[in-house]
Design a protein around this motif. Structure first.
Motif, PDB file in Angstrom:
ATOM      1  N   ASN A  64     -64.123  48.175  22.615  1.00 57.05           N
ATOM      2  CA  ASN A  64     -65.554  48.754  22.703  1.00 57.05           C
ATOM      3  C   ASN A  64     -66.167  48.145  21.350  1.00 57.05           C
ATOM      4  N   THR A  65     -65.573  47.459  20.578  1.00 61.69           N
ATOM      5  CA  THR A  65     -66.047  47.054  18.939  1.00 61.69           C
ATOM      6  C   THR A  65     -66.275  45.597  18.898  1.00 61.69           C
ATOM      7  N   PRO A  66     -67.261  44.979  18.949  1.00 63.93           N
ATOM      8  CA  PRO A  66     -67.391  43.615  18.642  1.00 63.93           C
ATOM      9  C   PRO A  66     -66.909  43.123  17.336  1.00 63.93           C
ATOM     10  N   ALA A  67     -66.933  44.131  16.448  1.00 60.77           N
ATOM     11  CA  ALA A  67     -66.408  43.532  15.103  1.00 60.77           C
ATOM     12  C   ALA A  67     -64.546  43.283  15.167  1.00 60.77           C
ATOM     13  N   LEU A  68     -64.104  43.584  16.195  1.00 68.40           N
ATOM     14  CA  LEU A  68     -62.893  43.362  16.435  1.00 68.40           C
ATOM     15  C   LEU A  68     -62.518  42.030  16.896  1.00 68.40           C
ATOM     16  N   ALA A  69     -63.431  41.164  17.605  1.00 66.28           N
ATOM     17  CA  ALA A  69     -63.405  40.003  18.260  1.00 66.28           C
ATOM     18  C   ALA A  69     -62.726  38.830  17.462  1.00 66.28           C
ATOM     19  N   PRO A  70     -63.342  38.661  16.160  1.00 69.98           N
ATOM     20  CA  PRO A  70     -62.805  37.667  15.476  1.00 69.98           C
ATOM     21  C   PRO A  70     -60.963  37.771  15.165  1.00 69.98           C
ATOM     22  N   MET A  71     -60.594  39.070  15.033  1.00 66.24           N
ATOM     23  CA  MET A  71     -59.292  39.409  14.763  1.00 66.24           C
ATOM     24  C   MET A  71     -58.396  39.165  15.862  1.00 66.24           C
ATOM     25  N   VAL A  72     -58.892  39.606  17.088  1.00 72.64           N
ATOM     26  CA  VAL A  72     -58.182  39.469  18.295  1.00 72.64           C
ATOM     27  C   VAL A  72     -58.036  38.051  18.812  1.00 72.64           C
ATOM     28  N   SER A  73     -59.267  37.327  18.267  1.00 68.85           N
ATOM     29  CA  SER A  73     -59.250  36.072  18.805  1.00 68.85           C
ATOM     30  C   SER A  73     -58.272  35.182  18.069  1.00 68.85           C
ATOM     31  N   ALA A  74     -57.953  35.328  16.876  1.00 69.15           N
ATOM     32  CA  ALA A  74     -57.213  34.796  15.937  1.00 69.15           C
ATOM     33  C   ALA A  74     -55.593  35.146  16.245  1.00 69.15           C
ATOM     34  N   PHE A  75     -55.267  36.342  16.662  1.00 73.25           N
ATOM     35  CA  PHE A  75     -54.178  36.883  17.039  1.00 73.25           C
ATOM     36  C   PHE A  75     -54.189  37.578  18.297  1.00 73.25           C
ATOM     37  N   GLY A  76     -54.396  36.949  19.428  1.00 74.50           N
ATOM     38  CA  GLY A  76     -54.753  37.479  20.814  1.00 74.50           C
ATOM     39  C   GLY A  76     -53.337  37.627  21.568  1.00 74.50           C
ATOM     40  N   PRO A  77     -53.332  37.709  22.966  1.00 74.56           N
ATOM     41  CA  PRO A  77     -52.029  37.837  23.715  1.00 74.56           C
ATOM     42  C   PRO A  77     -50.983  36.465  23.428  1.00 74.56           C
ATOM     43  N   GLU A  78     -51.653  35.505  23.287  1.00 74.55           N
ATOM     44  CA  GLU A  78     -50.510  34.123  23.183  1.00 74.55           C
ATOM     45  C   GLU A  78     -49.915  34.289  21.795  1.00 74.55           C
ATOM     46  N   VAL A  80     -49.380  36.955  19.945  1.00 78.22           N
ATOM     47  CA  VAL A  80     -48.420  38.076  19.922  1.00 78.22           C
ATOM     48  C   VAL A  80     -47.196  37.555  20.641  1.00 78.22           C
ATOM     49  N   GLN A  81     -47.194  37.083  21.787  1.00 79.69           N
ATOM     50  CA  GLN A  81     -46.032  36.680  22.296  1.00 79.69           C
ATOM     51  C   GLN A  81     -45.183  35.538  21.535  1.00 79.69           C
ATOM     52  N   ALA A  82     -45.900  34.650  21.067  1.00 76.23           N
ATOM     53  CA  ALA A  82     -45.167  33.502  20.189  1.00 76.23           C
ATOM     54  C   ALA A  82     -44.623  34.301  18.911  1.00 76.23           C
ATOM     55  N   TRP A  83     -45.266  35.313  18.652  1.00 76.73           N
ATOM     56  CA  TRP A  83     -44.626  36.006  17.165  1.00 76.73           C
ATOM     57  C   TRP A  83     -43.421  37.026  17.499  1.00 76.73           C
ATOM     58  N   ALA A  84     -43.505  37.498  18.668  1.00 78.74           N
ATOM     59  CA  ALA A  84     -42.204  38.213  19.142  1.00 78.74           C
ATOM     60  C   ALA A  84     -41.004  37.305  19.491  1.00 78.74           C
ATOM     61  N   GLY A  85     -41.578  36.166  20.017  1.00 70.74           N
ATOM     62  CA  GLY A  85     -40.310  34.995  20.171  1.00 70.74           C
ATOM     63  C   GLY A  85     -39.705  34.557  19.208  1.00 70.74           C
ATOM     64  N   SER A  86     -40.656  34.429  17.862  1.00 76.56           N
ATOM     65  CA  SER A  86     -40.170  34.041  16.651  1.00 76.56           C
ATOM     66  C   SER A  86     -39.055  34.994  16.002  1.00 76.56           C
ATOM     67  N   LEU A  87     -39.177  36.100  16.467  1.00 80.04           N
ATOM     68  CA  LEU A  87     -38.041  37.192  16.000  1.00 80.04           C
ATOM     69  C   LEU A  87     -37.239  37.293  17.125  1.00 80.04           C
ATOM     70  N   GLY A  88     -37.077  36.318  17.871  1.00 84.65           N
ATOM     71  CA  GLY A  88     -35.827  36.316  18.723  1.00 84.65           C
ATOM     72  C   GLY A  88     -35.920  37.070  20.165  1.00 84.65           C
TER      73      GLY A  88
END
Length: 390
Positions: A64-78, A80-88
């Motif tokens: 509901n908050t446009p201000a979140l868009a830059p942060m989620v664009s920089a670290f969104g679903p893809e 997050v999945q890559a980060w979890a993979g980097s932790l095995g």
């Protein structure tokens, strides 16, 4: 060496810690509870919905908050999945596009994350409850008495105001307001409803309600919900919390796959000596929980098929409001966006950043909440690291 202080050991605080430590800075992570990630662990109790495997635009639209868009664009679903993979951590995507660790639980991911942080210059201090500032130093109550911790930069990531026993109690809000930072009142989100049931509903407590459609304020949800002793709970209901919070009426369509005319035609079939409950079961396939809700909220039921069809398609759910804030999965409210700049640094206190559910934003339960906590923690951590480097 520059030193950073992170206050709050949930996903946002841990991600800010990772960003600063990987940038080569010494980090102290202070947590009020005896261990880290308590709400994160609870979120994975029935399967950790880490993020969603959907397009970025659709994903961002759920906030509901446009201000979140830059942060989620920089670290969104893809990411997050890559980060979890980097932790095995191996992941899989369910039929509803929800992404889970193959282990399902949060604990393997949290252990791997803490092991990674432990390989860098990170000091963890538990049972440290933040009580404000003394000059540039942060103050804490500990089992050994009050202490202060110095820092060149600080990231606050103490969560919202739900689930106090897990650490998110909102006690930081008055302390933050003392700096001049604007703070908005907390309200429940992803919350159940309070209902004062009639005695006949006791037999339905614990029963799931499926295959229906909830509506409130122009929003719709097909998710499942459960009848409880206190009211209604479940993901299907949680999605409508913002509309209910605004005062929108809630209705339940027990047969969303049929139009009102089709429903009326089925109800017009002769029922002879058959009870109305059996007629509803045979003609519309209504399960006991659906019939119970119809009886609870629409008595006396009209005999006219058209009038009854209108009710079946929009059962009015009378309730006493959202459940108490400490029972909600998350909260809206907290630190207002006008109090931070585009790096999430407090305008009233340069060098101090905010992350996670301390900020005033709202999102559906599951992967949206966790992803935004990780994204804002990363954003604040990188900004704090850049300030130290500068």
């Amino acid at each position: 060496m520059s030193h950073a202080l992170i206050i709050g050991g949930g996903p946002a605080g841990l991600m800010a810690t990772q960003m600063l430590a990987e940038a080569g800075h010494a980090v102290t992570l202070a947590e009020a509870k005896p261990s880290l990630g308590r709400k994160f662990l609870m979120a994975g109790k029935s399967g950790l919905n880490l993020t969603m495997a959907e397009g970025l635009d659709a994903f961002i639209a759920r906030y509901n908050t446009p201000a979140l868009a830059p942060m989620v664009s920089a670290f969104g679903p893809e990411q997050v999945q890559a980060w979890a993979g980097s932790l095995g951590q191996e992941l899989f995507t369910g039929s509803t596009l929800r992404v889970f660790p193959k282990a399902m639980k949060s604990s393997p991911l949290l252990r791997a994350w803490l092991t990674h942080l432990g390989s860098m210059d990170v000091t963890v201090k538990t049972r440290h409850r933040w009580t404000g500032w003394q000059g540039q130093d942060a103050c804490f109550d500990t089992p050994d008495g009050p202490v202060t911790l110095p820092a060149d930069v600080t990231v606050l990531a103490m969560g919202g105001a739900s689930w106090a026993r897990l650490g998110s109690d909102g006690a930081w809000a008055p302390l933050l307001a003392q700096t001049g930072a604007p703070v908005t009142p907390f309200e429940p989100s992803n919350s159940g409803l309070s209902v004062d049931w009639s005695p006949h509903m006791a037999g339905q407590f614990g029963a799931p309600v499926k295959a229906g459609l909830l509506r409130a304020g122009g929003a719709e949800s097909r998710g499942e919900f459960v009848i409880t002793q206190k009211g209604l709970e479940g993901a299907g209901l949680y999605a409508l919390t913002p509309a209910i919070r605004r005062g929108a009426a809630l209705t339940f369509d027990a047969v969303p796959h049929w139009s009102r005319a089709e429903t009326a035609a089925k109800l017009a079939r002769p029922r002879g000596k058959e009870s109305l409950a059996n007629h509803l079961r045979k003609t519309l396939g209504l399960k006991p929980p659906q019939r119970a809700l119809l009886q609870e909220f629409a008595r006396p039921l009209p005999a006219d098929p058209n009038a009854l069809a209108k009710l079946v398609k929009a059962i009015p759910i009378a309730h006493a409001g959202l459940r108490p804030i400490d029972e909600a999965i998350s909260t809206t409210g907290g630190a207002a966006w006008e109090g931070v700049d585009d790096t999430l640094m407090l305008k009233a206190r340069p060098g101090t950043y905010l992350a996670g559910e301390m900020l005033d934003w709202d999102a559906p339960t599951g992967g949206y909440l966790i992803t935004a906590c990780l994204a804002t923690g990363r954003w604040a951590g990188l900004a704090a690291a850049a300030r130290l480097a500068g």
